[in-house]
Design a protein around this motif. Structure first.
Motif, PDB file in Angstrom:
ATOM      1  N   ARG B 211      25.906  48.068  21.703  1.00 13.44           N
ATOM      2  CA  ARG B 211      24.919  47.280  20.970  1.00 13.44           C
ATOM      3  C   ARG B 211      25.169  47.286  19.464  1.00 13.44           C
ATOM      4  O   ARG B 211      25.058  46.249  18.803  1.00 13.44           O
ATOM      5  N   ARG B 212      25.516  48.454  18.939  1.00 13.42           N
ATOM      6  CA  ARG B 212      25.629  48.585  17.482  1.00 13.42           C
ATOM      7  C   ARG B 212      27.037  48.307  16.949  1.00 13.42           C
ATOM      8  O   ARG B 212      27.198  47.912  15.803  1.00 13.42           O
ATOM      9  N   ILE B 213      28.063  48.540  17.781  1.00 15.29           N
ATOM     10  CA  ILE B 213      29.425  48.380  17.252  1.00 15.29           C
ATOM     11  C   ILE B 213      30.165  47.219  17.919  1.00 15.29           C
ATOM     12  O   ILE B 213      30.619  46.293  17.235  1.00 15.29           O
ATOM     13  N   LEU B 214      30.262  47.289  19.260  1.00 13.23           N
ATOM     14  CA  LEU B 214      31.153  46.337  19.931  1.00 13.23           C
ATOM     15  C   LEU B 214      30.645  44.892  19.865  1.00 13.23           C
ATOM     16  O   LEU B 214      31.381  43.983  19.452  1.00 13.23           O
ATOM     17  N   ILE B 215      29.402  44.677  20.292  1.00 13.81           N
ATOM     18  CA  ILE B 215      28.901  43.296  20.347  1.00 13.81           C
ATOM     19  C   ILE B 215      28.894  42.622  18.969  1.00 13.81           C
ATOM     20  O   ILE B 215      29.375  41.493  18.834  1.00 13.81           O
ATOM     21  N   PRO B 216      28.411  43.289  17.906  1.00 10.98           N
ATOM     22  CA  PRO B 216      28.470  42.629  16.594  1.00 10.98           C
ATOM     23  C   PRO B 216      29.898  42.269  16.180  1.00 10.98           C
ATOM     24  O   PRO B 216      30.116  41.258  15.513  1.00 10.98           O
ATOM     25  N   MET B 217      30.876  43.062  16.637  1.00 10.39           N
ATOM     26  CA  MET B 217      32.246  42.781  16.204  1.00 10.39           C
ATOM     27  C   MET B 217      32.912  41.655  17.000  1.00 10.39           C
ATOM     28  O   MET B 217      33.978  41.184  16.639  1.00 10.39           O
ATOM     29  N   ILE B 218      32.303  41.269  18.127  1.00  3.31           N
ATOM     30  CA  ILE B 218      32.911  40.154  18.880  1.00  3.31           C
ATOM     31  C   ILE B 218      31.977  38.939  18.914  1.00  3.31           C
ATOM     32  O   ILE B 218      32.025  38.124  19.833  1.00  3.31           O
ATOM     33  N   LYS B 219      31.135  38.805  17.918  1.00  2.00           N
ATOM     34  CA  LYS B 219      30.142  37.731  17.991  1.00  2.00           C
ATOM     35  C   LYS B 219      30.788  36.338  17.919  1.00  2.00           C
ATOM     36  O   LYS B 219      30.286  35.395  18.511  1.00  2.00           O
ATOM     37  N   TRP B 220      31.920  36.240  17.216  1.00  2.00           N
ATOM     38  CA  TRP B 220      32.569  34.927  17.157  1.00  2.00           C
ATOM     39  C   TRP B 220      33.151  34.558  18.514  1.00  2.00           C
ATOM     40  O   TRP B 220      33.168  33.398  18.905  1.00  2.00           O
ATOM     41  N   HIS B 221      33.600  35.565  19.229  1.00  3.89           N
ATOM     42  CA  HIS B 221      34.108  35.298  20.574  1.00  3.89           C
ATOM     43  C   HIS B 221      32.966  34.866  21.493  1.00  3.89           C
ATOM     44  O   HIS B 221      33.132  33.984  22.333  1.00  3.89           O
ATOM     45  N   LEU B 222      31.810  35.510  21.285  1.00  2.57           N
ATOM     46  CA  LEU B 222      30.626  35.119  22.061  1.00  2.57           C
ATOM     47  C   LEU B 222      30.289  33.646  21.818  1.00  2.57           C
ATOM     48  O   LEU B 222      30.018  32.890  22.746  1.00  2.57           O
ATOM     49  N   LEU B 223      30.340  33.282  20.565  1.00  2.00           N
ATOM     50  CA  LEU B 223      30.042  31.900  20.178  1.00  2.00           C
ATOM     51  C   LEU B 223      31.043  30.937  20.819  1.00  2.00           C
ATOM     52  O   LEU B 223      30.678  29.884  21.355  1.00  2.00           O
ATOM     53  N   TYR B 224      32.312  31.344  20.767  1.00  2.00           N
ATOM     54  CA  TYR B 224      33.363  30.488  21.332  1.00  2.00           C
ATOM     55  C   TYR B 224      33.147  30.292  22.835  1.00  2.00           C
ATOM     56  O   TYR B 224      33.168  29.158  23.353  1.00  2.00           O
ATOM     57  N   VAL B 225      32.906  31.399  23.549  1.00  2.00           N
ATOM     58  CA  VAL B 225      32.723  31.314  25.006  1.00  2.00           C
ATOM     59  C   VAL B 225      31.472  30.501  25.339  1.00  2.00           C
ATOM     60  O   VAL B 225      31.478  29.663  26.247  1.00  2.00           O
ATOM     61  N   LEU B 226      30.423  30.707  24.569  1.00  2.59           N
ATOM     62  CA  LEU B 226      29.174  29.984  24.807  1.00  2.59           C
ATOM     63  C   LEU B 226      29.390  28.476  24.685  1.00  2.59           C
ATOM     64  O   LEU B 226      28.998  27.699  25.562  1.00  2.59           O
TER      65      LEU B 226
END
Lengths: 544, 311
Positions: B211-226
């Protein structure tokens, strides 16, 4: 740089326009024409000579067909016709040969039509196309199939040998667009063993059905008795997936109609449609007909239920008779197998589709299959533009030959479809000819013999020939679904309504209103369909 | 400046030509066809028969009066919405789950999830056809009946709307979830391990690390996949087509707008390419608006900012 970019854009546009123009050019008028005389050998020889003079040594055609597994003569008939014309040419010293390059045969006739529709404009569809007459109006309307009215005039004697109603089914707007290939009836099958268990006397039943004395109310009575007494799991089984053509019979059995010849429009005959849906609804609510039958599996559920005697009644087609013998639907006692002809005869009684109610008549419904010629037939051959007329007339002669009585009779016997010519009807009653067919001791192309030998072994016998002879009378009671471009869309809506009443999602009143709503929701369909009559008040089923 | 334009033209011209030929022209053609009476593939006859907005009018009329069409629109919304969440968050969950286990087990586990994507569509759909079949021949019904949990087979795909929706979402979700998993796994592997180790030393749990490290660091990937999955789901239809064609799922509630376009253009009865093109244009507009909104809401332009440093 700007100039270069403009050039680039211009080049791309030119390319696109040019590619669109390829093939769109007006074809030149053919320079070689031939007059058909009605003397088959003479016409074939003349066409052969013209081809030879033009340096054509090989004529390539392809044949597309579809349907049940035993109906492969729909394409091999064309292969055999080619061989017979080749023989005429060889006997007359003409060095030209017809080669059938592709025999494309698929199970679903709707899918075959779909494929033809999308590939014809591209010039990739078969030169010969066998399919339901129901698709003929659209294909003719779009100019995808050849108008053979004038060609047929020379062969009036052959045309006269076909049953007239089937020739009418091959016409659109008064013009002939194909030759009938086969037809069928849709009997009501009754399991004799189940009937015996519940005291249902089948003696003379077909006469009662013919007279309209035995109606769908009687079917309900016996189906319920079979279920209540545990003689069968179901009272009635019918097709899945579509209302066309088997279930459409209900409309005619209740005295309704589907087409108004005066206006040229399709008809939703509300009283008849309501009664049909009511019957389906009532059967399903009382557990006599599976609620989810419209999504049953043909090979794993529908046919096994019927051949294993788990139902009293089945609405089917004549071709079931041989399909049950060649496909492994019967799995009682272990390994699935086909039925023996003796078993089919012993277990199944067949009769017309009974009248819906007293005062109406029994019916059957036929869906003739028609051999049609692609309007671009022969286009892959040399000098097509110059010899177009010759190629088209040769294709017509092939249809005439493929309709030879013996070819038609072979198809009828091995697929349990009814013959379309009087000549073929005579042949299937000839015991010597049947024996020759059984031994494949007939003058046929080796490739054709090879492809039908297994089906012949399984189906050619006196029992099946007798069946065909016995069901032929049904054609006197036959109806045809309307050949109207919008009919498939309407039949689709009927199917949805049947599915909904079977599942209990709607009662018959709601389902009729659903049909009307769906028709009115599409402006084009609305223009093509008339809604006639009203839901009958206080109509009861079963009656009497 | 001229040199720069020349260089740009040189490098970009293949792409520009591709976009022009395969995107722009088809787009223009689709809009044009939607304004003709094109049907039954009869290009010669109908391509010049211009009918203006007739097909759009017809579509709008059907939307107002045809219960099936309303079901199609509703199904599209539900299917895209829920499957999108499954694809994005399911993919994320799988990537995070495999991040914390040893690499060998993780690879095998990921491979399992890739199987649906690797299977031919017809075979994969057939598996689920028999699994969810509404009679006793269906695997699920058969198992539940043997266990004594049900006495009668349940017609899963015909229970409307949620039975039909659940099957199409499940079948497509299983295929789509692997895409997100691959992207997120790749992104997670780029994160320096020291950060995770340091957090572990500080006593952080896997959930806190995620929650605190991994997800914030891949948020652009989240956006891309979304965004990618949204557009992809909006236009996907092959699995749906087979499940509907085989009568496994209810036709009205198993058909999305993309499948409606396909069936209208290539269907069994009259093939109406003009009407299908009009529906396709509307679908494209929804896709463009949806994609744009997604990018705006999630501030996509921040990802596209020119990197800092010497340039």
């Amino acid at each position: 740089m700007r100039a270069a970019a403009l050039w680039l854009v211009a080049l791309v546009i030119f390319g696109v326009i040019a590619s669109g123009c390829i093939g769109g050019e007006e074809t030149k008028t053919s320079s070689a024409e031939v007059q058909l005389t009605g003397d088959f050998t003479k016409d074939a020889v003349e066409i052969g000579k013209i081809l030879e003079q033009n340096g054509v040594k090989e004529v390539k055609f392809s044949a597309w067909g579809s349907g049940d597994p035993n109906s492969v003569m729909r394409v091999y008939g064309i292969v055999e016709a080619a061989r017979r014309i080749n023989k005429i040419w060889a006997d007359n010293g003409i060095n030209v040969k017809i080669v059938i390059t592709d025999t494309h045969y698929v199970a679903s006739f709707q899918d075959a039509y779909k494929e033809y529709l999308s590939k014809q404009p591209l010039g990739q569809a078969g030169d010969f196309f066998v399919n339901s007459y129901a698709f003929l109006p659209t294909l003719a309307d779009e100019g995808y199939i050849l108008d053979i009215t004038d060609y047929a005039k020379a062969y009036q004697s052959v045309i006269d040998d076909f049953y007239p109603s089937l020739i009418e089914a091959s016409k659109y707007n008064g013009k002939l667009y194909g030759l009938p290939q086969d037809t069928e009836a849709r009997p009501l099958y009754i399991r004799k063993d189940v009937a015996a268990k519940i005291g249902f006397d089948l003696n003379g039943l077909d006469e009662k059905v013919k007279n309209g004395e035995f109606t769908w109310s009687d079917i309900y009575y016996w189906a319920k008795k079979a279920k209540d007494e545990g003689a069968a799991e179901w009272g009635l089984i019918h097709r899945k997936g579509s209302a066309h053509p088997d279930l459409i019979q209900f409309i005619f059995a209740f005295g309704g109609r589907l087409y108004d010849p005066n206006t040229g429009k399709l008809v939703v005959d509300v009283p008849a449609v309501y009664k049909w849906l009511y019957v389906e609804w009532k059967f399903a609510r009382d557990g006599l007909l599976p609620e989810d039958i419209m999504s049953w599996d043909w090979a794993k559920q529908i046919h096994p239920t019927v051949v294993e005697g788990r139902t009293l009644f089945d609405i089917g087609g004549t071709w079931y008779w041989t399909e049950w013998q060649t496909k492994q639907y019967y799995a009682k006692g272990g390994t699935p197998r086909g039925l023996k002809p003796e078993e089919v005869k012993e277990w199944f009684y067949y009769t017309l589709f009974p009248a819906g109610e007293k005062g109406e008549k029994p019916v059957t419904l036929s869906q003739p299959f028609v051999w049609m010629i692609n309007s671009k037939a022969g286009q892959l051959n040399p000098k097509y533009d110059e010899l177009k007329d010759v190629y088209h007339k040769l294709a017509f002669l092939m249809l005439i030959k493929a309709s030879d009585p013996d070819i038609n009779a072979i198809h009828s016997v091995i697929s349990a479809h009814l013959p379309v010519r009087k000549g073929a009807a005579k042949l299937i009653k000839d015991e010597k000819w049947l024996n020759d067919l059984k031994a494949l001791n007939l003058d046929l192309d080796p490739a054709v013999k090879d492809n039908i030998k297994d089906i012949v072994q399984a189906t050619v016998n006196p029992i099946n020939a007798e069946f065909l002879a016995n069901v032929s009378y049904m054609l006197e009671y036959t109806h045809l679904a309307p050949a109207h471009p919008k009919y498939p869309a309407l039949a689709d809506i009927f199917k949805e309504a049947v599915d909904k009443v079977l599942r209990g999602e709607m009662n018959p009143d709601e389902a009729v209103n659903y049909i009307i709503q769906k028709v009115n929701a599409d402006p084009e369909l609305k223009d093509a369909v008339e809604i006639q009559g009203e839901i009958p008040k206080d109509w009861k089923f079963p009656q009497g | 400046m001229r040199g720069k334009v020349r260089d740009l033209s040189f490098f970009l011209s293949p792409m520009i030509i591709m976009v022009f030929l395969f995107y722009l022209i088809p787009l223009v053609m689709t809009v044009y066809i939607s304004m003709t009476r094109m049907r039954n593939w009869n290009v010669d006859r109908y391509l010049t028969e211009f009918v203006g907005l007739y097909n759009y009018d017809r579509l709008f009329y059907m939307f107002q009066h045809d219960p099936t069409f309303k079901a199609v629109v509703l199904t599209t919304l539900v299917f895209v919405g829920i499957t999108l969440m499954i694809n994005v968050f399911g993919g994320l969950a799988l990537a995070l789950a495999t991040f914390f286990i040893n690499e060998k087990s993780a690879s095998s586990y990921r491979l399992l999830w890739l199987l649906p994507r690797m299977s031919p569509i017809a075979v994969y759909s057939l598996v689920w056809y028999y699994f969810f079949h509404g009679s006793e021949i269906g695997t699920l019904n058969s198992v539940l009946m043997h266990l004594g949990l049900i006495s009668e087979p349940i017609p899963w795909g015909q229970v409307i709307p949620w039975g039909a929706w659940s099957i199409i979402i499940f079948v497509n979700g299983l295929v789509g979830v692997s895409f997100g998993m691959i992207v997120f796994t790749s992104a997670l592997n780029q994160i320096p391990r020291e950060l995770v180790v340091a957090a572990r030393v500080d006593g952080a749990s896997s959930w806190q690390i995620s929650r605190r490290i991994l997800i914030p660091m891949i948020k652009w990937h989240l956006l891309y996949v979304l965004t990618w999955q949204f557009l992809s789901l909006l236009t996907t239809y092959p699995h749906l087509f087979l499940l509907v064609q085989w009568d496994l799922v209810n036709r009205d509630y198993g058909t999305t707008l993309a499948l409606y376009v396909f069936n209208t253009a290539f269907g069994r009865g009259e093939q109406d390419q003009g009407l299908a093109a009009a529906a396709a244009v509307i679908l494209s507009i929804i896709g463009i608006i949806g994609g744009f909104v997604t990018l705006k809401v999630l501030k996509f332009e921040r990802m596209m900012r020119r990197p800092r440093g010497d340039f």
